[in-house]
Every structure is written in structure tokens, then in C-alpha cells.
Design an enzyme around this catalytic site. Structure first.
Site, PDB file in Angstrom:
ATOM      1  N   ALA A   1    -146.187  17.389  10.787  1.00 38.52           N
ATOM      2  CA  ALA A   1    -147.607  17.200  11.075  1.00 38.52           C
ATOM      3  C   ALA A   1    -148.264  16.281  10.052  1.00 38.52           C
ATOM      4  O   ALA A   1    -148.999  15.347  10.410  1.00 38.52           O
ATOM      5  CB  ALA A   1    -148.317  18.553  11.111  1.00 38.52           C
ATOM      6  N   GLU A   2    -148.007  16.521   8.766  1.00 39.78           N
ATOM      7  CA  GLU A   2    -148.650  15.694   7.744  1.00 39.78           C
ATOM      8  C   GLU A   2    -148.130  14.266   7.783  1.00 39.78           C
ATOM      9  O   GLU A   2    -148.881  13.320   7.544  1.00 39.78           O
ATOM     10  CB  GLU A   2    -148.489  16.289   6.343  1.00 39.78           C
ATOM     11  CG  GLU A   2    -149.261  15.491   5.325  1.00 39.78           C
ATOM     12  CD  GLU A   2    -149.792  16.301   4.157  1.00 39.78           C
ATOM     13  OE1 GLU A   2    -150.374  15.667   3.270  1.00 39.78           O
ATOM     14  OE2 GLU A   2    -149.650  17.522   4.140  1.00 39.78           O
ATOM     15  N   THR A   3    -146.876  14.087   8.109  1.00 40.43           N
ATOM     16  CA  THR A   3    -146.331  12.736   8.226  1.00 40.43           C
ATOM     17  C   THR A   3    -147.044  11.962   9.334  1.00 40.43           C
ATOM     18  O   THR A   3    -147.510  10.838   9.121  1.00 40.43           O
ATOM     19  CB  THR A   3    -144.817  12.787   8.510  1.00 40.43           C
ATOM     20  OG1 THR A   3    -144.156  13.424   7.412  1.00 40.43           O
ATOM     21  CG2 THR A   3    -144.235  11.396   8.715  1.00 40.43           C
TER      22      THR A   3
END
Length: 141
Positions: A61-63
Site C-alpha cells: 500500500a505505501e509503495t
């Protein structure tokens, strides 16, 4: 829409060396300012019970959200994660999960994205929200 195998090919994103995305097997499969899509294998990213690790969902998700924010801020600004929230709905035990990132807010100093992660059957396994701060690019970068 631009389709890429290596996100490092973008002038908006500099992944440098020794990236977590490589170790996790994350691949960005398509991106544009309105939608970033990536995949990640379950194998190699499981917790002791044989389920996809919740932290692996967070990394995916953060990527995706960070790439989207970097595309939004480029070339004048860089994106730095500020807050990440993940809700894990169901377990993935095998195969590949796919994350789709779409914007909720894109401003001058912050950008917030929703990332929906699904299994190979299209069932939602995780819902995430990422907010990034957009900072001025340091001189010389």
C-alpha cells in the site's frame, strides 16, 4: 496510461539501491496520476500461520501510494509518507495480490490515497489509506 516493469524508470521516482520492493517481489504494473497498480506474491511474504503478513500489505500500500504522490508532486516536490492505515479483511494464503491506488485528495502540500488490495479471485483482502507530505525538492536533486 504508462505500463512499466521497473518503477525506477520514472523521472518522478528514484528508488536507489537495496529496495524493499524488490525483496517483497512488488511490481508496478501500470501508473498514471489517477491510478497506480501493483502486484505482490504471497509466497515469501507470509506470517507464521501461513497467511499473507499484514505488514506486507502495508508495504504494498505505501509503495503504491508513494509512487502516486511522487507523480503528483514531481518535478518540484518529493513525497514523504505521513500516515498509513490498513484494515485487513480476509486472509490470502497463496498466489498474488493486486493493489489499486486512487487519489482521495491531491493538494499542494499533502496527498491522500486509497489503496484496495485484492486476491486472485478479486476478493478484497485489505483497504488502506496513505497520506503523504509533499516537500520541496532539495537543491541539486
Amino acid at each position: 496510461m504508462e505500463t512499466v516493469n521497473d518503477p525506477a524508470d520514472s523521472p518522478a521516482v528514484d528508488f536507489g539501491d537495496e529496495q524493499l520492493t524488490e525483496r517483497m517481489g512488488i511490481q508496478i504494473t501500470s501508473w498514471d496520476p489517477d491510478r497506480v497498480v501493483g502486484t505482490m506474491p504471497v509466497k515469501g511474504n507470509r506470517q507464521p500461520y501461513g497467511l499473507l503478513h499484514g505488514g506486507a500489505n502495508a508495504v504494498l500500500a505505501e509503495t503504491l501510494g508513494s509512487v502516486a504522490a511522487a507523480l503528483h508532486g514531481a518535478p518540484e516536490r518529493i513525497a514523504v509518507g505521513l500516515e498509513l492505515s490498513c484494515t485487513h479483511h480476509r486472509a490470502a494464503r497463496e498466489g498474488t495480490v493486486t493493489g489499486v491506488c486512487t487519489p482521495l485528495h491531491r493538494g499542494r502540500t499533502t496527498a491522500t490515497y486509497e489503496i484496495v488490495i485484492t486476491d486472485e479471485d478479486g476478493k478484497r483482502t485489505c483497504s488502506a489509506r496513505l497520506t503523504c507530505v509533499l516537500r520541496e525538492r532539495p537543491p541539486g536533486e
